[in-house]
Enzyme design. Sequence first.
Site, PDB file in Angstrom:
ATOM      1  N   ASP A 183     -17.871  14.706  27.562  1.00 39.99           N
ATOM      2  CA  ASP A 183     -17.938  13.924  26.569  1.00 39.99           C
ATOM      3  C   ASP A 183     -17.375  12.514  27.759  1.00 39.99           C
ATOM      4  O   ASP A 183     -15.542  12.595  27.961  1.00 39.99           O
ATOM      5  CB  ASP A 183     -17.271  14.565  25.618  1.00 39.99           C
ATOM      6  CG  ASP A 183     -17.403  13.989  23.965  1.00 39.99           C
ATOM      7  OD1 ASP A 183     -17.647  12.717  24.032  1.00 39.99           O
ATOM      8  OD2 ASP A 183     -17.673  14.042  23.230  1.00 39.99           O
ATOM      9  N   HIS A 243     -16.621  10.081  25.083  1.00 39.36           N
ATOM     10  CA  HIS A 243     -16.234   8.664  24.220  1.00 39.36           C
ATOM     11  C   HIS A 243     -14.724   8.549  24.196  1.00 39.36           C
ATOM     12  O   HIS A 243     -13.657   9.622  23.878  1.00 39.36           O
ATOM     13  CB  HIS A 243     -15.592   9.628  22.588  1.00 39.36           C
ATOM     14  CG  HIS A 243     -17.837   9.979  22.040  1.00 39.36           C
ATOM     15  ND1 HIS A 243     -18.669  10.871  22.306  1.00 39.36           N
ATOM     16  CD2 HIS A 243     -18.459   8.775  21.818  1.00 39.36           C
ATOM     17  CE1 HIS A 243     -19.607  10.223  22.320  1.00 39.36           C
ATOM     18  NE2 HIS A 243     -19.598   9.077  21.774  1.00 39.36           N
TER      19      HIS A 243
HETATM   20  C1  B12 Z   1     -19.333   4.274  20.724  1.00 38.80           C
HETATM   21  C2  B12 Z   1     -19.561   5.365  20.559  1.00 38.80           C
HETATM   22  C3  B12 Z   1     -20.496   6.187  21.821  1.00 38.80           C
HETATM   23  C4  B12 Z   1     -20.641   5.077  23.237  1.00 38.80           C
HETATM   24  C5  B12 Z   1     -19.248   5.647  23.967  1.00 38.80           C
HETATM   25  C6  B12 Z   1     -18.448   4.684  25.413  1.00 38.80           C
HETATM   26  C7  B12 Z   1     -17.314   5.285  24.476  1.00 38.80           C
HETATM   27  N1  B12 Z   1     -17.349   5.232  26.407  1.00 38.80           N
HETATM   28  O1  B12 Z   1     -15.729   5.532  24.264  1.00 38.80           O
HETATM   29  C8  B12 Z   1     -21.440   5.843  23.654  1.00 38.80           C
HETATM   30  C9  B12 Z   1     -22.655   4.798  23.629  1.00 38.80           C
HETATM   31  C10 B12 Z   1     -21.403   6.093  25.467  1.00 38.80           C
HETATM   32  C11 B12 Z   1     -22.171   7.399  23.282  1.00 38.80           C
HETATM   33  C12 B12 Z   1     -22.528   8.322  23.487  1.00 38.80           C
HETATM   34  C13 B12 Z   1     -23.057   9.065  23.146  1.00 38.80           C
HETATM   35  N2  B12 Z   1     -22.880   9.567  21.950  1.00 38.80           N
HETATM   36 CO1  B12 Z   1     -21.299   8.291  20.776  1.00 38.80          CO
HETATM   37  N3  B12 Z   1     -20.875   7.413  19.293  1.00 38.80           N
HETATM   38  C14 B12 Z   1     -20.265   6.162  19.250  1.00 38.80           C
HETATM   39  C15 B12 Z   1     -19.460   6.175  17.707  1.00 38.80           C
HETATM   40  C16 B12 Z   1     -20.727   5.134  17.232  1.00 38.80           C
HETATM   41  C17 B12 Z   1     -18.448   5.309  18.033  1.00 38.80           C
HETATM   42  C18 B12 Z   1     -17.298   6.404  18.373  1.00 38.80           C
HETATM   43  C19 B12 Z   1     -15.969   5.850  18.490  1.00 38.80           C
HETATM   44  O2  B12 Z   1     -14.914   5.019  19.339  1.00 38.80           O
HETATM   45  N4  B12 Z   1     -14.939   5.502  17.151  1.00 38.80           N
HETATM   46  C20 B12 Z   1     -13.730   5.178  17.149  1.00 38.80           C
HETATM   47  C21 B12 Z   1     -12.880   5.994  17.360  1.00 38.80           C
HETATM   48  C22 B12 Z   1     -11.314   5.886  16.687  1.00 38.80           C
HETATM   49  O3  B12 Z   1     -12.398   7.423  16.391  1.00 38.80           O
HETATM   50  P1  B12 Z   1     -13.443   8.908  16.949  1.00 38.80           P
HETATM   51  O4  B12 Z   1     -13.696   8.676  18.249  1.00 38.80           O
HETATM   52  O5  B12 Z   1     -13.850   9.431  15.984  1.00 38.80           O
HETATM   53  O6  B12 Z   1     -11.952   9.689  17.231  1.00 38.80           O
HETATM   54  C23 B12 Z   1     -10.999   9.877  15.924  1.00 38.80           C
HETATM   55  C24 B12 Z   1     -11.379  11.211  15.090  1.00 38.80           C
HETATM   56  O7  B12 Z   1     -12.434  12.239  15.316  1.00 38.80           O
HETATM   57  C25 B12 Z   1      -9.966  11.583  15.807  1.00 38.80           C
HETATM   58  N5  B12 Z   1     -10.351  12.524  16.757  1.00 38.80           N
HETATM   59  C26 B12 Z   1     -11.140  12.486  17.750  1.00 38.80           C
HETATM   60  N6  B12 Z   1     -11.183  13.837  18.449  1.00 38.80           N
HETATM   61  C27 B12 Z   1      -9.784  14.961  17.891  1.00 38.80           C
HETATM   62  C28 B12 Z   1      -8.930  15.571  18.135  1.00 38.80           C
HETATM   63  C29 B12 Z   1      -8.803  16.255  16.992  1.00 38.80           C
HETATM   64  C30 B12 Z   1      -7.578  17.416  17.601  1.00 38.80           C
HETATM   65  C31 B12 Z   1      -7.869  15.362  16.098  1.00 38.80           C
HETATM   66  C32 B12 Z   1      -6.948  16.567  15.370  1.00 38.80           C
HETATM   67  C33 B12 Z   1      -8.625  14.240  15.884  1.00 38.80           C
HETATM   68  C34 B12 Z   1      -9.420  13.529  16.610  1.00 38.80           C
HETATM   69  O8  B12 Z   1      -8.720  10.356  15.962  1.00 38.80           O
HETATM   70  C35 B12 Z   1      -9.765   9.945  16.656  1.00 38.80           C
HETATM   71  C36 B12 Z   1      -8.612   8.408  16.170  1.00 38.80           C
HETATM   72  O9  B12 Z   1      -8.559   7.413  14.921  1.00 38.80           O
HETATM   73  C37 B12 Z   1     -19.859   7.362  17.520  1.00 38.80           C
HETATM   74  C38 B12 Z   1     -19.948   7.184  16.044  1.00 38.80           C
HETATM   75  C39 B12 Z   1     -19.051   6.996  14.457  1.00 38.80           C
HETATM   76  N7  B12 Z   1     -19.162   6.321  14.488  1.00 38.80           N
HETATM   77  O10 B12 Z   1     -17.376   7.548  14.958  1.00 38.80           O
HETATM   78  C40 B12 Z   1     -20.477   7.755  18.010  1.00 38.80           C
HETATM   79  C41 B12 Z   1     -20.789   9.829  18.207  1.00 38.80           C
HETATM   80  C42 B12 Z   1     -19.465  10.031  18.376  1.00 38.80           C
HETATM   81  N8  B12 Z   1     -21.799   9.441  18.961  1.00 38.80           N
HETATM   82  C43 B12 Z   1     -22.329  10.476  18.798  1.00 38.80           C
HETATM   83  C44 B12 Z   1     -23.610  11.114  19.662  1.00 38.80           C
HETATM   84  C45 B12 Z   1     -24.483  11.910  19.547  1.00 38.80           C
HETATM   85  C46 B12 Z   1     -24.254  11.015  21.616  1.00 38.80           C
HETATM   86  C47 B12 Z   1     -24.865  10.665  22.466  1.00 38.80           C
HETATM   87  C48 B12 Z   1     -25.029  12.444  22.333  1.00 38.80           C
HETATM   88  C49 B12 Z   1     -25.668  10.190  22.404  1.00 38.80           C
HETATM   89  C50 B12 Z   1     -26.913  10.519  23.207  1.00 38.80           C
HETATM   90  N9  B12 Z   1     -27.999  10.686  22.743  1.00 38.80           N
HETATM   91  O11 B12 Z   1     -27.170   9.510  23.928  1.00 38.80           O
HETATM   92  C51 B12 Z   1     -23.834  10.166  23.557  1.00 38.80           C
HETATM   93  C52 B12 Z   1     -23.261  11.381  23.896  1.00 38.80           C
HETATM   94  C53 B12 Z   1     -22.634  10.691  25.101  1.00 38.80           C
HETATM   95  C54 B12 Z   1     -21.796  11.272  26.100  1.00 38.80           C
HETATM   96  N10 B12 Z   1     -21.953  12.887  26.828  1.00 38.80           N
HETATM   97  O12 B12 Z   1     -20.481  11.881  25.531  1.00 38.80           O
HETATM   98  C55 B12 Z   1     -22.698  11.479  17.606  1.00 38.80           C
HETATM   99  C56 B12 Z   1     -21.328  12.723  18.064  1.00 38.80           C
HETATM  100  C57 B12 Z   1     -22.770  13.621  16.655  1.00 38.80           C
HETATM  101  C58 B12 Z   1     -21.955  14.996  16.253  1.00 38.80           C
HETATM  102  N11 B12 Z   1     -21.155  15.242  17.108  1.00 38.80           N
HETATM  103  O13 B12 Z   1     -22.754  15.236  15.304  1.00 38.80           O
HETATM  104  C59 B12 Z   1     -22.260   9.902  16.660  1.00 38.80           C
HETATM  105  C60 B12 Z   1     -21.001  10.827  16.145  1.00 38.80           C
HETATM  106  C61 B12 Z   1     -23.003   9.125  16.046  1.00 38.80           C
HETATM  107  C62 B12 Z   1     -23.601   9.350  15.162  1.00 38.80           C
HETATM  108  N12 B12 Z   1     -23.479   9.433  14.319  1.00 38.80           N
HETATM  109  O14 B12 Z   1     -24.109  10.396  15.599  1.00 38.80           O
HETATM  110  N13 B12 Z   1     -21.752   7.332  22.168  1.00 38.80           N
END
Ligand code: B12
Lengths: 469, 140
Positions: free
Chosen positions: B17, B19
Amino acid sequence: MRYALLIDFGSTFTKVTAVDLISEEIIGTASAFTTADSDIGTGLNVALDRLRRVTGDIAFDFKSACSSAAGGLRMMVSGLVPELTAEAARLAALGAGARITRLFTHELTRRDLKDIEADPPDIFLMTGGTDGGNRACMEKNAGKLRSLSVRFPIILAGNRQAIDACEDALEDFPVTVCPNVMPSFGVLNIEPVQREIRDLFLKHIVNARGLSKTKEILSDILMPTPSAILSAMKLLADGTETEPGIGELMGIDVGGATTDVYTVARGEPIDMNVICKGLDEPYAKRTVEGDIGMRYSVAGIVSEVGQPWISECSGLTSDDCAALMSELLYDKSKVPLTNDDAMARFDHALASGAVEIATRRHAGVLEEAFTTSGLVYVQTGKDLRSVRQIIFTGGSFIHAQNPLDIARHALYTERYPMSLRPKKATVLKDDRYILSAMGVLAEREKDIALRIIKRELVSPGDISSGDDS
Amino acid sequence: MEQGNGKKLVIGVIGADVHAVGIRILEYAFREAGFDVTNLGVMVSQEEFIGAALETAADAIVISSLYGHGELDCRGMRDKMDEAGLDGLLLYVGGNIVVGKQDFVDVEKRFHEMGFDRVFPPGTPPEETIFYLKKDLEVE
Ligand code: B12
């Protein structure tokens, strides 16, 4: 007139080098046979007599030495997790020129303690835990070492929260304390330990190694030979304030029992989609392959590259190879009689194999990770693909008929695309074995040592992996 | 920033992963809340979590997974921790730990069975995680 005498106490030879510090020239070299047990002073006197025949009677401004005599600097190191503090401790000891006789991870066992007692090290380096992290490993191991009937210098360089308890437990050992080799996760801090190892080598080991008798003739400097070589390599790469270096490089020393590889290079990732894992890499890094060598470790080479590889590389049948191998088993002093006899060709293959394996183990590797967004690479170790110079020292290479063919085995190849070795390089040979002497000279005269190294190394040519893109 | 509470966390994004953003935010939030944080970043293997927890004598491992393969990546984590002598160490997971919109009650149950102490649904704010960390680690 100003002259310096540089001495290299080896396990079989004592080599002496006289340098004219004004003309910056090596004015004579000589060597004498020394058996492990015989008085090292006798060997030195014979070598000095021979040197005098070349240079005449001259007075030296200073006399400095390095030594790998009587088994070199023998160290044991301990750490907690194999890839983390134990690896940091290993890198520290190797970089300081030590030979690691045992590496322990986690807690010492009764059997470990027996082994230590049976063959105690010159220095024991104890690590474990980041600062503020795990204390149990160091504290328990210290408690266990306390029970031994033998004593040796111990360096404590782990979690600083564990130091007090360790010092208490080890009160009747000569203990020194250094900053943690891995103060926080993944961060490497090995220079302080390496300085301490050198100090201890001077203070304690020299006496134990029969070198004390030579003390009156030596000035102050004495260092382990591999550390002198690494220091020469680093000087050559980096240069001094007034004399430029030649840039990043790799060094290879294929010996009779072991093969050493040195790199002075940062080795950071070149490509975009690479994620680095593992411990930081030391800029000046030395690795030693104890199972890879031209006489005492032939079996190690053959078992790594395989019999067919040796046959193909030497052009000999596998029966011939097997026969030569068993000959070497009985007579380690066997050398080729002509440039192209079977032994010479066998040696060529052995040296090629040694270079191939030792560089592959030293260089970083990439691993492919197929992620959902495509291919990502994970790099551990140094990326050396852009290193452009390889220095060879050691007899097996210097006397080889086709040195460039051997050297080519240090390069990147399509067969092992994940092994991050140099793509092409200028080969440089240490024909007169001056690197260790210059490493010692550099302690006092950096610029002179550097200019002499630059002049003395000769290049038989350039090599390229042939698939440069 | 709250005063340091002496509790050590190892955090990272597991598996393949990449992200990278969420984990940085968590690192910052946990530090602000007084924890001592070792952030292993993205693409962290189970072995790396365990090695870091051993060396730093961590009080908890917090695993993030966002790309949907969390269940596969987390399988066997607790067993490996037991083997490494980290038995009983607090273990959290959160992010988008499974694919799509599954019933979280089921997901939580499966992760509990895998040995995770707490399992957080998508969109959990850092404050909530901090609340539970302090509770479980008996801070204050
Ligand atoms: C930017 C992004 C990408 C970028 C990442 C760039 C980078 N290096 O960071 C790129 C384009 C590379 C990418 C790729 C992929 N992505 Co993407 N991505 C996103 C996106 C739009 C934003 C992620 C982000 O940065 N959010 C901002 C941060 C602050 O939020 P966060 O990551 O969610 O983390 C917060 C919470 O989740 C939480 N949290 C996180 N971890 C933990 C752990 C614990 C214990 C707790 C309590 C809380 C917690 O706290 C964090 C801070 O508030 C999301 C959609 C979305 N809007 O969330 C999809 C998303 C995460 N991606 C998704 C997918 C599917 C992919 C890909 C598989 C797409 C593909 N088929 O190619 C690939 C996977 C690549 C890989 N090997 O990891 C899906 C995941 C779906 C799922 N799990 O069911 C999402 C949700 C989009 C969607 N709705 O489909 N992605």
